[in-house]
Design an enzyme around this catalytic site. Structure first.
Site, PDB file in Angstrom:
ATOM      1  N   ASP A   1       0.861  -1.174   0.000  1.00  0.00           N
ATOM      2  CA  ASP A   1       0.000   0.000   0.000  1.00  0.00           C
ATOM      3  C   ASP A   1       0.901   1.228   0.000  1.00  0.00           C
ATOM      4  O   ASP A   1       1.827   1.322   0.809  1.00  0.00           O
ATOM      5  CB  ASP A   1      -0.869  -0.007   1.270  1.00  0.00           C
ATOM      6  CG  ASP A   1      -2.285   0.447   0.999  1.00  0.00           C
ATOM      7  OD1 ASP A   1      -2.437   1.523   0.391  1.00  0.00           O
ATOM      8  OD2 ASP A   1      -3.229  -0.263   1.384  1.00  0.00           O
TER       9      ASP A   1
ATOM     10  N   ASP B   1      -3.098   4.593  -2.321  1.00  0.00           N
ATOM     11  CA  ASP B   1      -4.177   5.163  -1.529  1.00  0.00           C
ATOM     12  C   ASP B   1      -4.599   6.534  -2.067  1.00  0.00           C
ATOM     13  O   ASP B   1      -3.742   7.396  -2.302  1.00  0.00           O
ATOM     14  CB  ASP B   1      -3.672   5.299  -0.084  1.00  0.00           C
ATOM     15  CG  ASP B   1      -4.779   5.575   0.901  1.00  0.00           C
ATOM     16  OD1 ASP B   1      -5.652   4.700   1.059  1.00  0.00           O
ATOM     17  OD2 ASP B   1      -4.780   6.654   1.524  1.00  0.00           O
TER      18      ASP B   1
ATOM     19  N   GLU C   1      -6.295   3.713  -5.949  1.00  0.00           N
ATOM     20  CA  GLU C   1      -7.605   3.909  -5.324  1.00  0.00           C
ATOM     21  C   GLU C   1      -8.062   5.304  -5.735  1.00  0.00           C
ATOM     22  O   GLU C   1      -7.405   6.300  -5.421  1.00  0.00           O
ATOM     23  CB  GLU C   1      -7.486   3.811  -3.805  1.00  0.00           C
ATOM     24  CG  GLU C   1      -8.865   3.743  -3.166  1.00  0.00           C
ATOM     25  CD  GLU C   1      -8.888   4.317  -1.768  1.00  0.00           C
ATOM     26  OE1 GLU C   1      -9.775   3.944  -1.007  1.00  0.00           O
ATOM     27  OE2 GLU C   1      -8.021   5.149  -1.444  1.00  0.00           O
TER      28      GLU C   1
ATOM     29  N   HIS D   1     -11.122  -3.235   3.234  1.00  0.00           N
ATOM     30  CA  HIS D   1     -11.080  -2.833   4.653  1.00  0.00           C
ATOM     31  C   HIS D   1     -11.909  -1.591   4.952  1.00  0.00           C
ATOM     32  O   HIS D   1     -12.030  -1.198   6.103  1.00  0.00           O
ATOM     33  CB  HIS D   1      -9.622  -2.612   5.053  1.00  0.00           C
ATOM     34  CG  HIS D   1      -9.022  -1.436   4.322  1.00  0.00           C
ATOM     35  ND1 HIS D   1      -8.810  -1.432   2.962  1.00  0.00           N
ATOM     36  CD2 HIS D   1      -8.638  -0.220   4.762  1.00  0.00           C
ATOM     37  CE1 HIS D   1      -8.308  -0.264   2.600  1.00  0.00           C
ATOM     38  NE2 HIS D   1      -8.183   0.495   3.668  1.00  0.00           N
ATOM     39  N   ASP D   2     -12.427  -0.925   3.925  1.00  0.00           N
ATOM     40  CA  ASP D   2     -13.260   0.269   4.138  1.00  0.00           C
ATOM     41  C   ASP D   2     -14.739  -0.006   3.921  1.00  0.00           C
ATOM     42  O   ASP D   2     -15.558   0.919   3.996  1.00  0.00           O
ATOM     43  CB  ASP D   2     -12.871   1.377   3.135  1.00  0.00           C
ATOM     44  CG  ASP D   2     -11.476   1.926   3.362  1.00  0.00           C
ATOM     45  OD1 ASP D   2     -10.991   1.863   4.507  1.00  0.00           O
ATOM     46  OD2 ASP D   2     -10.887   2.417   2.386  1.00  0.00           O
TER      47      ASP D   2
HETATM   48  O1  TEU Z   1      -9.671   5.423   1.698  1.00  0.00           O
HETATM   49  C1  TEU Z   1     -10.054   6.544   0.961  1.00  0.00           C
HETATM   50  C2  TEU Z   1     -11.459   6.756   0.861  1.00  0.00           C
HETATM   51  O2  TEU Z   1     -11.932   7.161  -0.167  1.00  0.00           O
HETATM   52  C3  TEU Z   1     -12.229   6.549   2.102  1.00  0.00           C
HETATM   53  O3  TEU Z   1     -12.565   7.796   2.586  1.00  0.00           O
HETATM   54  C4  TEU Z   1     -13.416   5.790   1.860  1.00  0.00           C
HETATM   55  O4  TEU Z   1     -14.273   6.519   1.028  1.00  0.00           O
HETATM   56  C5  TEU Z   1     -14.074   5.566   3.171  1.00  0.00           C
HETATM   57  O5  TEU Z   1     -13.191   4.829   3.955  1.00  0.00           O
HETATM   58  C6  TEU Z   1     -15.329   4.785   3.008  1.00  0.00           C
HETATM   59  O6  TEU Z   1     -15.998   4.842   4.193  1.00  0.00           O
HETATM   60  C7  TEU Z   1      -8.317   5.237   1.877  1.00  0.00           C
HETATM   61  C8  TEU Z   1      -8.070   4.026   2.725  1.00  0.00           C
HETATM   62  O7  TEU Z   1      -8.506   2.892   2.044  1.00  0.00           O
HETATM   63  C9  TEU Z   1      -8.707   4.223   4.058  1.00  0.00           C
HETATM   64  O8  TEU Z   1      -8.595   3.095   4.877  1.00  0.00           O
HETATM   65  C10 TEU Z   1      -8.044   5.398   4.707  1.00  0.00           C
HETATM   66  O9  TEU Z   1      -8.694   5.695   5.910  1.00  0.00           O
HETATM   67  C11 TEU Z   1      -8.049   6.629   3.822  1.00  0.00           C
HETATM   68  O10 TEU Z   1      -7.702   6.352   2.470  1.00  0.00           O
HETATM   69  C12 TEU Z   1      -7.038   7.630   4.308  1.00  0.00           C
HETATM   70  O11 TEU Z   1      -5.756   7.142   4.065  1.00  0.00           O
END
Ligand code: TEU
Length: 571
Positions: free
Chosen positions: A112, A213, A270, A346-347
């Site tokens: 990542d 990210d 992403e 994970h999100d």
């Molecule tokens: O996520 C980016 C992102 O777009 C998030 O705001 C996503 O929309 C949200 O988690 C959905 O609820 C990335 C990573 O995957 C995330 O884990 C991090 O918290 C974020 O960037 C900041 O680095």
């Protein structure tokens, strides 16, 4: 490396071959995967110990969520040292061993790369915030107050203003995420050099690629205008001014020239806020930027309504909406760019709970149906840890159960401060969409703490681990696990699954997601029933070869509840 548009006799594009198109990726969230030393936090040695499990599953690539040194305000997405391993996760020697073992098993590792922002504890920010004329000042985005307040009305992704006032120098810095995640200033060529150098550091170690990210957010509109304020909102939407910004493609082309093109890597960006047109640039088939992007349109078909804001909702998405989005991406990138395919990460909440049916009766069948639906599409499929055993969402009994900064901040904003919703409504939204659903520990067996740790887990284990766990799945030939293994094998066996063109079918149906893939004289027909009732489906004729299904027998003209069927024929 990239696809080219050479229409053959049948008018079908011939994709250029690449290992990352043929691969299946497995995402590991290290904090929640496996704890080897009993501190309640997953670690690198825990991953190494479970590599044979992943080998059994047959995946090709691991995407490792961040393992770098971090104060963990956002579980490693706030990095304080890009060249060191997070203390709780182990040492650089553990990392090297993990990489070596993975490679020996034929598994590649993609890291990542979190470079839209750093931790506020990163040396660059410590320097930058120390004085207005510090040489690192321009590494971040500092602005003077506007009429004694924030420079503009932008809302951070984690609630509240995206600007934090810094007493010491009397200015605000931008943080699109938490205030402990200051945004880097990519306008500064020194910042870009630093990023390319640290990428080189990991490439020289022999890693196999990067998941980048929020890479769509690295170039900000330099006017920093106020954003539109949505219903019930206090702050403005920054997305139009931070996503797909004016110089993002220039920066990625520079990164590609400077680093990516010099190694054999897989890259996936992403891309929050990405459109089809933008994706065709990020993942352009000419190979000048990235291999593919994660888009969010299919995970964002349902938004909060009424008293509930933004992503917070208890509503289930409709298959027809999801299909509309995914089919658009399948067709829209054909011959231009490569797709990534995912239901969860994970999100996101757990796939089977969100898109399938996690009741005892239908959990296994619907998890398999979703897997077929995704893995037979065109693109590189991603499996999120636990998805391969059909892990489900959990239940939040109080704010105490929450670990994720996004949830905690949202609760404080909407329940505690603004009082526009109540505790129970918010918790039911958490059950539906909170990120912690994905972050409960991997369920290895039915022993205490699901075999995740011998200590106290950093986040509560999902109470259903007694029945849903990897050990039980491995013992059951009809488990979700072995079904995923079969799907991955099929992908490695039949090029039509990787390279075939995509053609939507039954687009009027509210229940069945169906499509066809074609390569040469091979025709693959896929149909998935997204409901718990029988559905008519006249796509399958005698004579074809059934490649995979979650049903042992089929009825003519009918798909049973959550039935998925895949047939291969010659045209
Ligand atoms: O996520 C980016 C992102 O777009 C998030 O705001 C996503 O929309 C949200 O988690 C959905 O609820 C990335 C990573 O995957 C995330 O884990 C991090 O918290 C974020 O960037 C900041 O680095």
């Amino acid at each position: 490396m990239e696809s080219r548009q050479t229409g053959n006799a049948a008018g079908i594009y011939e994709e250029r071959k690449a290992w990352w198109k043929e691969a299946v990726v497995y995402q590991i969230y290290p904090r929640s995967f496996a704890d080897s030393d009993g501190d309640g936090i997953g670690d690198l040695n825990g991953i190494t110990a479970h590599l044979p499990y992943l080998r059994k599953l047959g995946i090709d690539v691991i995407w490792l969520s961040p393992v770098y040194q971090s104060p963990n305000d956002d579980n490693g997405y706030d990095i304080s040292d890009y060249r060191a391993i997070m203390t709780e996760f182990g040492t650089m020697e553990d990392f090297d061993r993990m990489l070596e073992r993975a490679h020996a098993l034929g598994i590649r590792i993609v890291m990542d790369l979190v470079v839209n922002h750093t931790s506020d504890e990163h040396r660059w920010f410590v320097e930058s915030s120390s004085s207005r004329d510090n040489p690192f000042r321009d590494y971040y985005i500092w602005k003077e107050p506007r009429e004694g307040r924030e420079p503009n009305n932008w809302e951070s992704c984690f609630s509240g203003s995206a600007w934090q006032y810094d007493e010491r120098t009397g200015m605000y810095y931008l943080h699109c995420f938490s205030k402990k995640q200051p945004d880097l200033n990519w306008e500064n060529p020194k910042v870009r050099e630093e990023v390319f150098d640290l990428m080189d550091f990991w490439c020289r170690k022999g890693i196999d690629g990067f998941r980048m990210d929020v890479i769509s957010m690295i170039s900000k509109n330099q006017d920093f205008p106020d954003g539109p304020i949505k219903d019930n909102g206090v702050y403005g939407d920054m997305f139009p001014y931070v996503c797909n910004g004016p110089r993002v493609h220039e920066y990625l082309k520079e990164m590609n020239r400077r680093v990516l093109s010099r190694y054999d890597l897989m890259t996936v960006g992403e891309a929050a806020g990405v459109t089809l047109e933008e994706a065709a640039k990020y993942a352009c088939a000419d190979g000048s930027e990235l291999n593919m992007v994660f888009q969010f349109e299919h995970t964002d078909t349902v938004q909060g309504e009424g008293s509930v804001i933004g992503k917070w909702t208890t509503r289930k998405p409709r298959m027809s909406e999801i299909r509309k989005v995914l089919n658009k991406w399948q067709l829209g990138l054909e011959g231009r760019a490569w797709n990534s395919l995912y239901w969860d990460n994970h999100d996101q909440p757990r796939a089977v709970s969100r898109f399938g049916n996690d009741s005892e009766k239908w959990r296994v069948v619907s998890a398999k149906m979703l897997a077929v639906c995704l893995h037979m599409m065109k693109g590189t499929p991603y499996i999120y840890q636990g998805e391969e055993i059909g892990m489900t969402n959990t239940r939040f009994t109080s704010l105490e159960d929450c670990r994720d900064i996004e949830e905690i901040n949202a609760y404080r904003q909407y329940v505690t401060r603004l009082k526009i919703t109540d505790d129970q409504t918010m918790l039911r939204c958490f059950d539906t969409v909170a990120r912690d659903n994905a972050r409960t520990p991997m369920q290895w067996d039915d022993s205490e703490n699901a075999g995740f740790t011998s200590g106290t887990p950093w986040i509560r284990v999902n109470p259903n681990f007694k029945t849903i766990n990897a050990e039980a799945a491995l013992e059951d030939p009809d488990s979700v696990f072995w079904f995923y293994r079969d799907l991955i094998r099929l992908r490695h066996t039949y090029p039509v699954i990787v390279y075939g063109s995509f053609e939507p079918l039954m687009e009027e149906s509210e229940a069945v997601y169906a499509y066809r893939r074609r390569l040469g004289d091979q025709v693959l027909t896929v149909a998935c029933n997204w409901t718990d009732k029988d559905q008519a489906c006249g796509l399958f004729e005698e004579g074809g070869m059934d490649l995979i299904s979650n049903y042992k027998t089929h009825r003519e003209g009918i798909l049973g509840p959550y039935e998925a069927r895949v047939m291969l024929e010659k045209s």
